[in-house]
Design a protein around this motif. Sequence first.
Motif, PDB file in Angstrom:
ATOM      1  N   LEU A 253      -1.190  10.289   6.164  1.00 30.49           N
ATOM      2  CA  LEU A 253      -1.649  11.675   6.099  1.00 30.49           C
ATOM      3  C   LEU A 253      -1.611  12.261   4.687  1.00 30.49           C
ATOM      4  O   LEU A 253      -1.556  13.474   4.515  1.00 30.49           O
ATOM      5  N   HIS A 254      -1.638  11.409   3.668  1.00 34.49           N
ATOM      6  CA  HIS A 254      -1.683  11.868   2.281  1.00 34.49           C
ATOM      7  C   HIS A 254      -2.820  11.163   1.542  1.00 34.49           C
ATOM      8  O   HIS A 254      -2.586  10.192   0.820  1.00 34.49           O
ATOM      9  N   PRO A 255      -4.059  11.630   1.727  1.00 31.91           N
ATOM     10  CA  PRO A 255      -5.189  10.942   1.106  1.00 31.91           C
ATOM     11  C   PRO A 255      -5.157  10.964  -0.416  1.00 31.91           C
ATOM     12  O   PRO A 255      -5.827  10.186  -1.063  1.00 31.91           O
ATOM     13  N   GLU A 256      -4.351  11.852  -1.012  1.00 26.99           N
ATOM     14  CA  GLU A 256      -4.294  11.898  -2.469  1.00 26.99           C
ATOM     15  C   GLU A 256      -3.752  10.617  -3.080  1.00 26.99           C
ATOM     16  O   GLU A 256      -3.932  10.348  -4.258  1.00 26.99           O
ATOM     17  N   SER A 257      -3.067   9.795  -2.277  1.00 30.93           N
ATOM     18  CA  SER A 257      -2.578   8.530  -2.806  1.00 30.93           C
ATOM     19  C   SER A 257      -3.719   7.524  -2.982  1.00 30.93           C
ATOM     20  O   SER A 257      -3.528   6.477  -3.571  1.00 30.93           O
ATOM     21  N   ASP A 258      -4.889   7.848  -2.490  1.00 29.83           N
ATOM     22  CA  ASP A 258      -6.108   7.060  -2.700  1.00 29.83           C
ATOM     23  C   ASP A 258      -7.113   7.910  -3.458  1.00 29.83           C
ATOM     24  O   ASP A 258      -8.276   8.006  -3.111  1.00 29.83           O
ATOM     25  N   GLY A 259      -6.655   8.549  -4.526  1.00 31.59           N
ATOM     26  CA  GLY A 259      -7.454   9.543  -5.238  1.00 31.59           C
ATOM     27  C   GLY A 259      -8.836   9.104  -5.645  1.00 31.59           C
ATOM     28  O   GLY A 259      -9.819   9.809  -5.407  1.00 31.59           O
TER      29      GLY A 259
ATOM     30  N   MET B  52      -5.451  -8.763  -7.099  1.00 38.09           N
ATOM     31  CA  MET B  52      -4.064  -9.015  -7.417  1.00 38.09           C
ATOM     32  C   MET B  52      -3.148  -8.400  -6.373  1.00 38.09           C
ATOM     33  O   MET B  52      -2.223  -9.038  -5.927  1.00 38.09           O
ATOM     34  N   ILE B  53      -3.439  -7.154  -5.971  1.00 40.94           N
ATOM     35  CA  ILE B  53      -2.691  -6.479  -4.924  1.00 40.94           C
ATOM     36  C   ILE B  53      -3.695  -5.772  -4.028  1.00 40.94           C
ATOM     37  O   ILE B  53      -4.634  -5.161  -4.521  1.00 40.94           O
ATOM     38  N   LEU B  54      -3.502  -5.879  -2.735  1.00 33.42           N
ATOM     39  CA  LEU B  54      -4.350  -5.152  -1.802  1.00 33.42           C
ATOM     40  C   LEU B  54      -3.670  -3.842  -1.468  1.00 33.42           C
ATOM     41  O   LEU B  54      -2.536  -3.826  -1.009  1.00 33.42           O
ATOM     42  N   HIS B  55      -4.359  -2.750  -1.730  1.00 31.21           N
ATOM     43  CA  HIS B  55      -3.837  -1.420  -1.427  1.00 31.21           C
ATOM     44  C   HIS B  55      -4.761  -0.800  -0.401  1.00 31.21           C
ATOM     45  O   HIS B  55      -5.961  -0.671  -0.631  1.00 31.21           O
ATOM     46  N   SER B  56      -4.231  -0.433   0.762  1.00 29.79           N
ATOM     47  CA  SER B  56      -5.081   0.114   1.820  1.00 29.79           C
ATOM     48  C   SER B  56      -4.407   1.306   2.473  1.00 29.79           C
ATOM     49  O   SER B  56      -3.238   1.603   2.230  1.00 29.79           O
TER      50      SER B  56
ATOM     51  N   VAL C  12     -10.731   6.635  -4.515  1.00 30.80           N
ATOM     52  CA  VAL C  12     -11.569   6.357  -3.354  1.00 30.80           C
ATOM     53  C   VAL C  12     -11.991   7.655  -2.678  1.00 30.80           C
ATOM     54  O   VAL C  12     -13.163   7.840  -2.340  1.00 30.80           O
ATOM     55  N   GLU C  13     -11.049   8.567  -2.503  1.00 29.81           N
ATOM     56  CA  GLU C  13     -11.370   9.843  -1.868  1.00 29.81           C
ATOM     57  C   GLU C  13     -12.363  10.637  -2.708  1.00 29.81           C
ATOM     58  O   GLU C  13     -13.256  11.284  -2.180  1.00 29.81           O
ATOM     59  N   ARG C  14     -12.235  10.583  -4.018  1.00 24.89           N
ATOM     60  CA  ARG C  14     -13.168  11.293  -4.902  1.00 24.89           C
ATOM     61  C   ARG C  14     -14.560  10.698  -4.781  1.00 24.89           C
ATOM     62  O   ARG C  14     -15.556  11.412  -4.731  1.00 24.89           O
ATOM     63  N   PHE C  15     -14.653   9.369  -4.739  1.00 24.76           N
ATOM     64  CA  PHE C  15     -15.965   8.734  -4.598  1.00 24.76           C
ATOM     65  C   PHE C  15     -16.569   9.051  -3.232  1.00 24.76           C
ATOM     66  O   PHE C  15     -17.769   9.308  -3.128  1.00 24.76           O
TER      67      PHE C  15
END
Length: 114
Positions: free
Chosen positions: A33-39, A1-5, A41-44
């Motif tokens: 420079l804020h990887p927390e916005s991809d929480g 539905m939305i691509l978030h990258s 993905v970063e956790r995985f």
Amino acid sequence: MILHSDQGTNLNSALFTELWKRLGIPKTRTTALHPESDGMVERFNRTILNHLSLFVSENQTDWDIHLPLFLLVYKSADHEVTGFIPADMLFGRTLRLPCDILFGRPSDTPSSSE
């Protein structure tokens, strides 16, 4: 539905921008420079790195050999947070692996030590 990258140049190129437009897919980007916005993905990614670090050689050149097996195990095990097996959610049915046939699946109820 939305691509978030992320801010990677490969997904922000003119070619992909045109592709998103033609397919009618809205695109959002993470803050630089804020990887927390991809929480999630970063956790995985952290989970993968932690588990692979137990098996790769010291020079870390064989991680790609271990990745498919890790993903098989991860996708076929109960997820701690959701309580579901990721492969079951993805395919809509319980997958049976050879080890399930040989040894069975663990029961849903913990055994009592009384």
